[in-house]
Design a protein around this motif. Structure first.
Motif, PDB file in Angstrom:
ATOM      1  N   ASP A 193       0.918  -1.022  -0.070  1.00 23.71           N
ATOM      2  CA  ASP A 193      -0.116  -0.060   0.037  1.00 23.71           C
ATOM      3  C   ASP A 193       0.716   1.052  -0.134  1.00 23.71           C
ATOM      4  O   ASP A 193       0.208   2.300  -0.463  1.00 23.71           O
ATOM      5  CB  ASP A 193      -0.952   0.040   1.233  1.00 23.71           C
ATOM      6  N   ILE A 195       3.171   3.787  -1.609  1.00 24.52           N
ATOM      7  CA  ILE A 195       3.157   4.411  -2.792  1.00 24.52           C
ATOM      8  C   ILE A 195       4.676   3.843  -3.393  1.00 24.52           C
ATOM      9  O   ILE A 195       5.700   3.953  -2.834  1.00 24.52           O
ATOM     10  CB  ILE A 195       3.094   5.873  -3.075  1.00 24.52           C
ATOM     11  N   TYR A 451      -1.183   4.797  -0.668  1.00 26.47           N
ATOM     12  CA  TYR A 451      -2.533   4.899  -1.279  1.00 26.47           C
ATOM     13  C   TYR A 451      -3.616   5.250  -0.496  1.00 26.47           C
ATOM     14  O   TYR A 451      -4.484   5.866  -0.915  1.00 26.47           O
ATOM     15  CB  TYR A 451      -2.726   3.745  -2.405  1.00 26.47           C
ATOM     16  N   GLU A 455      -6.846   7.807  -0.486  1.00 26.12           N
ATOM     17  CA  GLU A 455      -8.000   7.354  -0.958  1.00 26.12           C
ATOM     18  C   GLU A 455      -9.051   7.624   0.423  1.00 26.12           C
ATOM     19  O   GLU A 455     -10.245   7.188   0.081  1.00 26.12           O
ATOM     20  CB  GLU A 455      -7.962   5.810  -1.319  1.00 26.12           C
ATOM     21  N   LYS A 486      -0.988  13.626  -5.802  1.00 34.24           N
ATOM     22  CA  LYS A 486      -0.620  12.473  -6.795  1.00 34.24           C
ATOM     23  C   LYS A 486      -0.031  12.786  -7.842  1.00 34.24           C
ATOM     24  O   LYS A 486       0.959  12.253  -8.329  1.00 34.24           O
ATOM     25  CB  LYS A 486      -1.979  11.751  -6.912  1.00 34.24           C
TER      26      LYS A 486
END
Length: 564
Positions: A193, A195, A451, A455, A486
């Motif tokens: 998870d 990045i 991530y 999210e 991002k």
């Protein structure tokens, strides 16, 4: 830089620490065979309310004991369901004492907030050592090189990874990560998870994993949306420069800013010394102080198409992209607040958040701090966009530096490495919302690196509402911020994280300071820096570093940060 440096070659600064000198010798004798590549071959706690007043005794660098009284925040946690249960009747590491060392200040706050809970759940008594920002790498290196073993857990910037990983000073955490597959509550950190950029470039070396990401630093561009998007101001700007600011800037999207045109023109327009009608004092600010300015130069260097070395480890920093980058850095200083040549993180941050500058490039923590009324005078007035760049071969190239960053790792000298890893897992695992608690909190400088962070904006808001000190924060533009983060990560330009990087940076930042102060021509400054880089490379071992450099580029390519 004093005037005495004019016309003289600047030698490596005399203050270069004993630790850095020891490091180069130790690393050369280290695991060259391990430099094969930098790539490796749930749910939350139930709601609770905690109110406490505690006294913290913090051991600082000089080994003076300073006692301060801290009132811990009242925390009511509301989060997704959890597999984390009540503390065991007997904590697994009862009586174990561990020392964690990192840069002092806001990024150590989670350690203090969770110290008592860690003792309750794990049985670990945590001693927190804070070291001044600029001394951290040398302090840890000295402990490693001498084998003193004062620290069990170390928090450090990945640019030191070449020396720390390559020197064999850290515990390989692969076995612990594997245990997370069968016991996620106690061992899982959701490695995949993290990045990709922050996972592989920050934490892996020679096909093995040694650290867990703690801070996902990258550069973003911030601007005053109440000014730069104002219709009347845009008309005035167009009358002078022939285009509107809104033609090149979009909050949450991809800007079309060139360092050597739009960036300079916007900075000039909003500087009262050049435009008395400007509603703000200064157009911009820069992280221009010695020891920090290499990162703002790096962003320009990467955007100009630069790369640090050729395949034979010859420095390329003094070629056209580097000179172009430094000349632009020099050109923009006149649009900055006074004293900018000494600006570090705090001064640069405050120039924007206290309302003096119209547009800046800075680390992502500015976004959340900008929404905190105790730190910011521009709440709800921030815009977020892609960093500026340069045209290279007719294409606008925008590359923000992926510095400074932080990781958590276990020292090989720790007598309790398993307990140390479990503390790291607690701080970054499910009980801490996969570190969302700390990333979302404006009292820290920790930035998104999962991530999961991108999210789950709802968890950011839950963090603010869980504490009276942050309950007043609202952030309607949070989705724009996360989208901008991002985009900037995808456009990132990495640091050189090979052995010897701290020394290379030291040589570079001194020369950048001289150029910014007008004491040295940009080309001459970078020529001198490159010459000293050659000395450092040859002393550490050119063949050794060639292998490390090639391995590093493999990681950059895998993360999509290098196209060649």
């Amino acid at each position: 830089m004093s005037s005495e440096t004019k016309g003289k070659k600047i030698s490596r600064r005399e203050a270069l620490s004993t630790a850095a000198k020891i490091a180069t010798g130790v690393v050369v004798a280290g695991v060259v065979a391990g430099v094969g590549g930098y790539l490796a071959g749930s749910t939350m706690a139930p709601a609770k309310t905690v109110t406490e007043t505690r006294t913290i005794t913090e051991r600082i660098t000089e080994r003076i004991t300073v006692t301060v009284t801290e009132t811990a925040p009242t925390v009511t946690e509301t989060a997704p369901p959890t597999t984390v249960v009540a503390p065991p009747a007997k904590p697994p590491y009862e009586g174990v004492k561990l020392t964690i060392c990192g840069d002092a200040g806001h990024n150590q706050m989670p350690f203090y907030w969770e110290k008592d809970r860690i003792a309750e759940i794990l049985g670990v008594e945590l001693d927190i050592v804070g070291v001044p920002f600029g001394e951290l790498v040398d302090k840890i290196m000295l402990d490693f090189a001498t084998g003193a073993g004062e620290y069990d857990i170390v928090v450090f910037p990945p640019f030191a990874g070449g020396d720390f990983y390559g020197g064999g000073y850290l515990v390989n955490i692969d076995p612990y990560i594997e245990r997370g597959k069968t016991d996620p509550e106690h061992w899982d950190i959701r490695w995949d998870d993290i990045i990709l950029t922050f996972r592989e470039l920050y934490c892996s070396y020679g096909g093995k994993r040694y650290a867990v990401t703690w801070d996902g630093d990258h550069y973003q561009c911030y601007f005053r949306r109440d000014l730069l998007l104002d219709p009347k101001i845009n008309e005035d700007f167009k009358n002078k420069y022939g285009y509107k600011i809104t033609d090149v800037i979009k909050s949450g999207g991809e800007s079309k800013l060139r360092y050597d045109k739009e960036w300079l023109e916007i900075a000039e327009f909003f500087t009262q010394a050049y435009n008395p009608d400007s509603p703000i004092k200064y157009g911009t600010s820069e992280l221009a102080g010695r020891g920090c300015n290499q990162w703002h130069w790096n962003s320009r260097f990467g955007s100009a198409g630069g790369i640090y070395f050729d395949d034979d480890m010859n420095p390329l920093i003094n070629k056209e992209p580097g000179v172009r980058a430094l000349q632009n850095f020099v050109d923009v200083i006149k649009y900055c607040p006074p004293g900018v040549l000494d600006f570090g993180y705090e001064e640069h941050k405050d120039a924007f958040l206290l309302g003096d500058a119209a547009i800046i490039v800075q680390w992502p923590c500015i976004g959340k701090k900008g929404q905190d009324p105790t730190q910011s005078k521009i709440v709800d007035k921030l815009g977020y966009t892609l960093v500026p760049g340069f045209e290279v071969g007719g294409v606008l190239n925008q590359r923000g530096n992926l510095a400074f960053g932080r990781v958590l790792a276990v020292s090989k000298f720790s007598e309790n490495p398993e307990a140390a890893y479990r503390v790291i897992q607690y701080l970054s695992g499910p009980v801490s919302w996969w570190a969302t608690k700390w990333v979302a909190d404006p009292r820290t400088g920790l930035d998104p690196f999962r991530y999961y962070h991108m999210e789950n904006p709802d968890l950011w808001k839950k963090r603010w509402g869980s504490d009276p000190e942050t309950a007043g924060i609202s952030w309607n533009a949070l989705p724009e911020y996360l989208q901008s983060a991002k985009i900037n990560i995808e456009h990132g330009f990495p640091e050189p994280t090979i052995p010897g990087t701290p020394e290379l940076y030291d040589a570079l930042t001194v020369r950048i300071s001289a150029a910014l102060a007008g004491e040295m021509d940009p080309k001459k400054a970078l020529d001198e820096a490159a010459a000293e880089w050659i000395e450092i490379i040859d002393r550490i071992g050119r063949d050794y570093l060639k292998k490390a450099w090639q391995a590093l580029k493999v990681g950059w390519k895998a993360a999509g940060l290098l196209k060649e």
